[in-house]
Design a protein around this motif. Structure first.
Motif, PDB file in Angstrom:
ATOM      1  N   ILE A 189      -5.409   0.736  -1.593  1.00  0.00           N
ATOM      2  CA  ILE A 189      -6.157   1.226  -0.438  1.00  0.00           C
ATOM      3  C   ILE A 189      -7.527   1.659  -0.940  1.00  0.00           C
ATOM      4  O   ILE A 189      -7.627   2.340  -1.964  1.00  0.00           O
TER       5      ILE A 189
ATOM      6  N   GLN B  83       0.836  -1.199   0.000  1.00  0.00           N
ATOM      7  CA  GLN B  83       0.000   0.000   0.000  1.00  0.00           C
ATOM      8  C   GLN B  83       0.876   1.257   0.000  1.00  0.00           C
ATOM      9  O   GLN B  83       1.898   1.300   0.674  1.00  0.00           O
TER      10      GLN B  83
ATOM     11  N   ASN C 129      -5.724  -1.472   6.434  1.00  0.00           N
ATOM     12  CA  ASN C 129      -4.753  -2.427   5.924  1.00  0.00           C
ATOM     13  C   ASN C 129      -5.179  -3.790   6.452  1.00  0.00           C
ATOM     14  O   ASN C 129      -5.061  -4.049   7.653  1.00  0.00           O
TER      15      ASN C 129
END
Length: 122
Positions: A61, A33, A108
């Protein structure tokens, strides 16, 4: 002996490249990410009492689950599925030790995470 010298050279070069990638305070990587901030001025700092537009770009994301927090920040809109446009007006009350803090909150792997960008102010 030449192999040892070559090995040390490759280790040094690899370390240098990794450190060079981490020197930009406007890019944050967390595994696969990435969060990137790009100011309209193309500078890596903000100016006191000057309105500055910027784009927050994300990779891997979900944009809908991403937030930005900071004094004087306004979200202007989403430019696509990978970023949103904002503006910020930094006043003296938003500066701490010559820097402005901009917090990004994101997910995440279903865990809420946060990153604080510390941006110089001139």
């Amino acid at each position: 002996m030449k192999k040892i010298i070559l090995l040390f050279y490759l280790l040094f070069l690899g370390t240098f490249i990794i450190n060079a990638q981490n020197t930009n305070n406007l890019i944050f990587k967390d595994g696969n990410q990435t969060i990137k901030i790009e100011f309209e001025t193309k500078k890596s700092y903000l100016e006191l009492n000057k309105n500055t537009k910027f784009i927050v770009s994300v990779e891997n994301i979900e944009l809908q689950k991403t937030s930005i927090i900071g004094r004087g920040i306004r979200i202007l809109g989403s430019n696509n599925e990978t970023g949103f446009e904002c503006s910020v007006l930094v006043d003296k009350n938003g500066v701490e030790n010559g820097n402005f803090k901009m917090r990004i909150i994101y997910y995440n792997e279903d865990k809420l995470k946060t990153h604080v960008f510390i941006i110089p102010v001139k």
